[in-house]
Design an enzyme around this catalytic site. Structure first.
Site, short mmCIF file in Angstrom:
data_model
loop_
_atom_site.label_atom_id
_atom_site.label_comp_id
_atom_site.label_asym_id
_atom_site.label_seq_id
_atom_site.Cartn_x
_atom_site.Cartn_y
_atom_site.Cartn_z
N LYS A 174 0.84 -1.20 0.00
CA LYS A 174 0.00 0.00 0.00
C LYS A 174 0.87 1.25 0.00
CE LYS A 174 -2.01 2.40 3.28
NZ LYS A 174 -1.92 3.73 2.65
N GLU A 249 10.99 1.87 9.48
CA GLU A 249 11.86 3.01 9.21
C GLU A 249 11.03 4.25 9.51
OE1 GLU A 249 13.57 5.99 8.21
OE2 GLU A 249 13.15 5.50 6.12
N CYS A 283 13.29 12.04 5.50
CA CYS A 283 13.58 11.65 6.89
C CYS A 283 15.05 11.84 7.22
CB CYS A 283 13.13 10.22 7.14
SG CYS A 283 13.76 9.07 5.92
N GLU A 383 9.92 16.18 15.21
CA GLU A 383 10.10 16.15 13.75
C GLU A 383 9.10 17.09 13.09
OE1 GLU A 383 9.05 12.56 11.58
OE2 GLU A 383 10.87 12.77 10.39
O1 TXE Z 1 2.58 9.35 8.04
P1 TXE Z 1 1.92 7.97 8.34
P2 TXE Z 1 1.85 10.75 7.83
C1 TXE Z 1 6.57 11.65 9.58
C2 TXE Z 1 6.49 13.14 9.44
C3 TXE Z 1 5.06 13.36 9.20
C4 TXE Z 1 4.47 12.33 10.12
C5 TXE Z 1 3.08 11.90 9.77
O2 TXE Z 1 6.86 13.76 10.63
O3 TXE Z 1 4.65 14.65 9.54
O4 TXE Z 1 5.32 11.24 9.99
O5 TXE Z 1 2.98 11.69 8.39
C6 TXE Z 1 0.07 4.26 6.52
N1 TXE Z 1 -1.95 0.83 9.75
N2 TXE Z 1 6.93 10.97 8.37
O6 TXE Z 1 0.66 10.92 8.67
O7 TXE Z 1 0.51 8.14 8.77
C7 TXE Z 1 -0.32 5.45 5.66
O8 TXE Z 1 -1.52 5.19 4.96
C8 TXE Z 1 -1.20 0.65 8.66
C9 TXE Z 1 8.25 10.46 8.30
O9 TXE Z 1 1.66 10.93 6.41
O10 TXE Z 1 2.84 7.23 9.19
C10 TXE Z 1 0.90 5.58 4.78
O11 TXE Z 1 0.86 4.63 3.72
N3 TXE Z 1 -0.73 1.65 7.91
C11 TXE Z 1 8.46 9.59 7.18
C12 TXE Z 1 2.03 5.21 5.75
O12 TXE Z 1 1.41 4.50 6.81
C13 TXE Z 1 -1.01 2.90 8.29
C14 TXE Z 1 7.68 9.70 5.97
C15 TXE Z 1 2.77 6.42 6.34
O13 TXE Z 1 1.84 7.31 6.89
C16 TXE Z 1 -1.77 3.17 9.44
C17 TXE Z 1 6.35 10.20 6.20
C18 TXE Z 1 -2.25 2.06 10.17
N4 TXE Z 1 -3.01 2.19 11.27
C19 TXE Z 1 6.04 10.82 7.35
N5 TXE Z 1 -1.88 4.50 9.58
C20 TXE Z 1 9.83 9.02 6.96
N6 TXE Z 1 10.40 8.40 7.96
O14 TXE Z 1 10.35 9.09 5.89
C21 TXE Z 1 -1.22 5.07 8.56
N7 TXE Z 1 -0.70 4.11 7.75
#
Ligand code: TXE
Length: 480
Positions: A174, A249, A283, A383
């Site tokens: 996904k 990660e 990140c 962050e």
């Molecule tokens: O990330 P999410 P978000 C950090 C950055 C950002 C914060 C939130 O600080 O502001 O995270 O970003 C899926 N079960 N990073 O809300 O929600 C979601 O659909 C399974 C750092 O966009 O963590 C997406 O595909 N999956 C980072 C993925 O998780 C779930 C990159 C990431 O989304 C889920 C992005 C659940 N319950 C944001 N809930 C990096 N380390 O590079 C969400 N997802």
């Protein structure tokens, strides 16, 4: 309006419940398509397709798997322009960045793991005197789940699915619902490359619905996730009692440590990039800059001057920064800029929205540099994940190591110095998974990639990824 469909069992299909969510173009602030809002039923369908494909794919020769991965890599390259445009439109990043980094790297990921699998091997241990020979069988796990974020959409999606399928697994994957377009386009490429049906199933939808169904599925045995630390915690809590293999990660708040003995010109140029590339939404960005006292005043002046030269604008034009990924994300970044001032920080440059002519509804922000009074304030601890960096002076190695390590995160660190002893000393002391010395985002795909502390568990990259996507089984043979 474009419709983003699921790719299940080699076919594009609408979500079973026929529910859709909006896809927003962040550089224009308007809905430009619809995304399948998949549910547990779609995930089950994808799982069944993956399960059915497993026995044949896991028994497919390494050469054949490799050939298909290399073909996918070639096709991504052949479609570079189209994929880069789609990435830029979906994410807001400059087209030039998508063309030079995101899409070439997605192709490189498939090529790398297509080659790596032909070199993967495992150990044998002869127990001399006991007449036994042990060898380690490395078998694919079965059906695995890959969940990726919005900041480097196809780049990070392919970084997970390529090693998963190379190792003989079948996948339910996904991409982020915020940037699903290039993963959707990848479906056509998979078919053209001859990837058998069901080997890689791409399901779209929100985290709480489609993502949750993947992590809760009793027979999806491993999860590779990149995203926010809070989501990572939630995934670990859900998956651990089911004893799934996990690679997480997560976020970072990476220190960029600058000593007065560094190569100044090189450091300055790279620091502008490590602060603001992809609007600071990587990140690995060095979001906390610490500068040795003797250099501080000069650095501050020169850095601000360089940052003020950066052009923010529509991503299809010649710009350094495009739009941030969403309205909600822009609001989050702005709330930190506000907080910085409440905490006694000084905005040295930036801090405001940018209005781009013709695209007034897009989510644009100025690159922002904030001088902070202490390392413990929230803007220096949490962050932000946007075009915002903090700046602080330091006097001693001990002091800067306390700052660098004094956060909950531990993904990467950058060190600027020409002193070899210091390089080795501090590389050992830094509590991070990656240390870059006199460089940034310099990646050899064979190296272990990942973080410590709240930045995650496990390592991606090279054979580490192939080990993650296989189970080790020891076979012990006694001979006479
Ligand atoms: O990330 P999410 P978000 C950090 C950055 C950002 C914060 C939130 O600080 O502001 O995270 O970003 C899926 N079960 N990073 O809300 O929600 C979601 O659909 C399974 C750092 O966009 O963590 C997406 O595909 N999956 C980072 C993925 O998780 C779930 C990159 C990431 O989304 C889920 C992005 C659940 N319950 C944001 N809930 C990096 N380390 O590079 C969400 N997802």
């Amino acid at each position: 309006m474009s419709k983003i469909l699921n790719y299940i069992n080699g076919e594009f299909t609408p979500p079973l419940k026929n529910e859709w969510i909006d896809n927003v173009n962040p550089s224009e602030g308007r809905v430009y398509g619809q995304i399948a809002n998949s549910t547990v039923e779609d995930i089950e369908k994808a799982y069944q397709a993956a399960k059915a494909a497993f026995s044949s794919w896991s028994a497919t020769t390494i050469e054949e798997r490799s050939r298909i991965l290399l073909k996918i890599a070639d096709l991504i390259e052949a479609h570079l322009d189209r994929l880069a445009e789609a990435e830029s439109m979906d994410n807001g990043k400059p087209l030039s960045l998508a063309k030079s980094v995101d899409i070439p790297r997605a192709s490189a990921n498939f090529r790398f793991f297509g080659n790596a699998i032909t070199q993967f091997s495992s150990d044998a241990h002869e127990s001399v005197g006991l007449n036994t020979l042990n060898f380690t069988l490395r078998q694919p796990i079965g059906v695995v789940g890959c969940i990726s974020p919005w900041n480097l959409p196809l780049y990070l999606f392919s970084w997970k699915v390529a090693p998963a399928i190379a190792a003989g697994n079948t996948v339910v994957a996904k991409p982020s619902e915020v940037t699903p377009m290039t993963a959707f386009l990848l479906g056509e490429i998979l078919t053209e490359a001859g990837l058998p049906k069901g080997v890689l199933n791409i399901v779209h939808g929100t985290g709480p619905s489609a993502g949750q169904a993947i992590i809760e599925h009793p027979n999806i045995k491993a999860i590779s996730f990149t995203g926010g630390t809070q989501t990572g915690e939630h995934i670990a809590r859900t998956a651990a009692p089911m004893f799934k293999k996990l690679s997480l990660e997560l976020g970072g708040k990476n220190p960029n440590i600058i000593f007065a003995d560094c190569n100044y010109a090189q450091m300055l140029k790279t620091t502008v990039r490590s602060s603001f590339a992809n609007q600071g939404q990587i990140c690995l960005c060095g979001s906390r800059i610490f500068v040795e006292k003797p250099l501080y005043a000069k650095f501050k002046t020169d850095f601000i001057a360089e940052v003020q030269k950066l052009k923010v604008g529509h991503p299809m034009e010649e710009v350094n920064l495009g739009a941030v990924v969403s309205e909600a994300h822009r609001d989050k970044i702005e709330s930190y800029i506000q907080l910085a001032q409440e905490e006694g920080g000084t905005i040295l440059t930036g801090g405001k929205r940018v209005t781009v002519k013709g695209y007034e509804n897009g989510y644009y922000l100025e690159p922002t540099v904030i001088e902070v009074p202490d390392a413990q304030c929230r803007v220096n601890q949490e962050e932000i994940f946007g075009p915002v960096v903090t700046l602080m002076p330091f006097e001693t190695e001990e002091e800067v190591m306390a700052y660098a390590n004094g956060v909950k995160y531990g993904l990467s660190a950058t060190l600027w110095t020409s002193n070899l002893d210091r390089t080795l000393r501090l590389s050992k002391q830094l509590e991070t998974g990656i240390v870059w010395v006199n460089t940034w985002l310099n990646r050899d795909l064979r190296t272990p990639f990942g973080g410590v502390k709240a930045s995650g568990v496990g390592r991606e990259g090279g054979f580490e990824a192939l080990r993650f996507f296989t189970e080790a089984k020891n076979v012990c043979i006694k001979y006479e």
